[in-house]
Design an enzyme around this catalytic site. Structure first.
Site, PDB file in Angstrom:
ATOM      1  N   ASN A  65       7.147 -11.331   0.545  1.00  0.00           N
ATOM      2  CA  ASN A  65       5.652 -11.923   0.207  1.00  0.00           C
ATOM      3  C   ASN A  65       4.735 -12.825   0.708  1.00  0.00           C
ATOM      4  O   ASN A  65       3.771 -13.159   0.413  1.00  0.00           O
ATOM      5  CB  ASN A  65       4.947 -11.012  -0.964  1.00  0.00           C
ATOM      6  CG  ASN A  65       5.590  -9.313  -0.785  1.00  0.00           C
ATOM      7  OD1 ASN A  65       4.775  -8.800  -0.319  1.00  0.00           O
ATOM      8  ND2 ASN A  65       6.662  -8.901  -1.235  1.00  0.00           N
ATOM      9  N   THR A  74       0.968  -0.719   0.069  1.00  0.00           N
ATOM     10  CA  THR A  74      -0.252   0.077   0.066  1.00  0.00           C
ATOM     11  C   THR A  74       0.391   1.235   0.210  1.00  0.00           C
ATOM     12  O   THR A  74       1.911   1.257   0.542  1.00  0.00           O
ATOM     13  CB  THR A  74      -0.825   0.038   1.050  1.00  0.00           C
ATOM     14  OG1 THR A  74      -1.740  -0.631   1.410  1.00  0.00           O
ATOM     15  CG2 THR A  74      -1.599   1.348   1.030  1.00  0.00           C
TER      16      THR A  74
END
Lengths: 202, 225
Positions: free
Chosen positions: B220, B1
């Site tokens: 991730n 983000t």
């Protein structure tokens, strides 16, 4: 967080700055992150602000995105006093409760600044989880007590408190002069982001 | 983000601030890509409290005026600096890459081509591996969806960040006899530019991106847990 900055990124982190007048800032740990790192940032202006923002065009807009857009529209971009940001939980895809929690964050800061509906909210972190709202409300009160005007340390705390998987805090400041009026003004900026980055905000 | 907040003590009206923010966003945060994924929370906000103003007459309001234009450009440069920091992070990125697409009929088409290159996983892994795989760059240009591209007008070069001689990889659709040693020299640098000239117009666009690193995969692979 700053102690973990990799050697090859340290030169990107400022050690001093020139910050705008009239903004109190801080970052604290309130308990969203489990590792004790800062996870709540607060920026409060002494004076009412004009404000503008652009937001994600993703169809699944997080609750703080929807709420901040609503507040800006309602206030016509005026009389905004504060921004509160948490990291560790995105408050995204969290339904009605998510909207209620985002509003609680905004209202708590607005209450402390004595100006209703004057606080924008941002969240970042894991999607699909509810905010630990009590911890955040407590954190907001601690941060409001702690916030200081224009110090580099305060701004660094803000930059650190919004980090998620970031390798380093992102902070910039500067002073500028306008050509016609000759007015000198300052800007400070913080950003976070490392992954899930391909913004198309409008 | 992506989250970004800029605060200023400049005195500026809401319409002028909106105008400046939109202009800056397009050229800064909306011109970066780390992994091609758009978040649910991306926000770029600005607050202006006017505390630097001595009098009411100093309020920036006229969007054609010199003071507004300077403020808008200062904000754009400032936001671009912040946006570039995000790319330099890239969850362990080792390369900071400017994709510069020139000679295109419209800015939007130039941006589309730049974005396609910037989000190609194969281009980004080649950058990490310091492999001058210009074929992947060209391939991305070709599927960008810009229908006016003429293959034998396309040229691709690496522009090193140290001001030394650029390396031509493809000229007007014909491959150059690439000096691999020089290519490696450029790709070892932390910063470089990939310049693509389409030769079909006068507009251009830039995007900033990075490579995919082992760290990116590690972070991730288990972010949620």
């Amino acid at each position: 967080n700053s102690t973990a900055i990799p050697e090859n990124k340290k030169h990107l982190v400022p050690t001093s700055g020139t910050y705008p007048n009239g903004f109190k800032v801080t970052g604290v740990h309130c308990g969203v992150k489990k590792n004790g790192q800062k996870d709540l940032a607060l920026i409060v202006s002494d004076k009412p602000c004009t404000a503008a923002a652009v937001f994600t065009t993703n169809v699944f807009k997080a609750a703080p995105v929807l709420l901040s857009r609503e507040i800006l529209n309602k206030n016509s971009g005026q009389d905004i006093r504060a921004i509160v940001i948490n990291s560790g939980c995105a408050n995204a895809v969290t339904g009605i409760k998510g909207m209620e929690n985002a509003k609680k964050m905004s209202d708590e800061v607005s209450k402390l600044t004595n100006v209703e509906t004057s606080t924008l909210v941002m969240s970042t972190g894991v999607i699909g989880q509810h905010l630990p709202i009590e911890k955040i409300i407590n954190g907001i009160n601690v941060a409001h007590e702690k916030a200081v005007n224009g110090s580099h340390e305060g701004w660094m705390e803000v930059a650190e408190a919004i980090m998620t998987t970031d390798f380093f805090p992102k902070l910039r400041s500067g002073q500028f002069t306008l050509p016609s009026s000759g007015l000198t003004y300052s800007m400070a900026g913080i950003a976070k982001g490392a992954g899930m980055i391909h913004p198309n905000m409008a | 983000t992506l989250l970004a907040t800029i605060v200023t003590d400049a005195p500026i009206s809401t319409p002028a601030l909106n105008e400046a923010l939109k202009y800056a966003a397009k050229r800064s945060f909306n011109s970066i890509s780390v992994d091609g994924d758009m978040s649910t929370n991306d926000t770029f906000a600005i607050l202006a409290n006017g505390a630097a103003a001595a009098t009411k007459e100093t309020i920036i309001n006229d969007v054609q005026g010199q003071d507004f234009l300077r403020f808008r450009d200062d904000l754009t440069n400032f936001a671009t600096d912040l946006a570039k920091l995000i790319v330099r992070d890239g969850e362990g990125a080792t390369k900071f890459v400017t994709i510069h697409v020139k000679g295109v009929p419209t800015f939007e088409e130039a941006k589309k081509v730049a974005s396609t290159i910037a989000t190609s996983a194969l281009v980004k892994t080649a950058l990490f591996g310091q492999d001058a795989n210009w074929g992947r760059i060209l391939c991305a240009v070709g599927y960008s969806g810009v229908s006016s591209i003429i293959p034998n007008k396309v040229s691709v070069s690496f522009i090193p960040n140290d001001g030394s001689t650029p390396l031509k990889l493809l000229t007007l659709g014909e491959p150059e006899n690439v000096d691999e040693a020089r290519a490696l020299e450029i790709l070892k640098m932390e910063e470089l530019e990939i310049r693509v000239e389409l030769g079909i117009g006068n507009e251009e666009a830039k995007m900033w991106t990075c490579d995919f690193s082992y760290d990116y995969i590690k972070i991730n692979a288990d972010y949620r847990t």
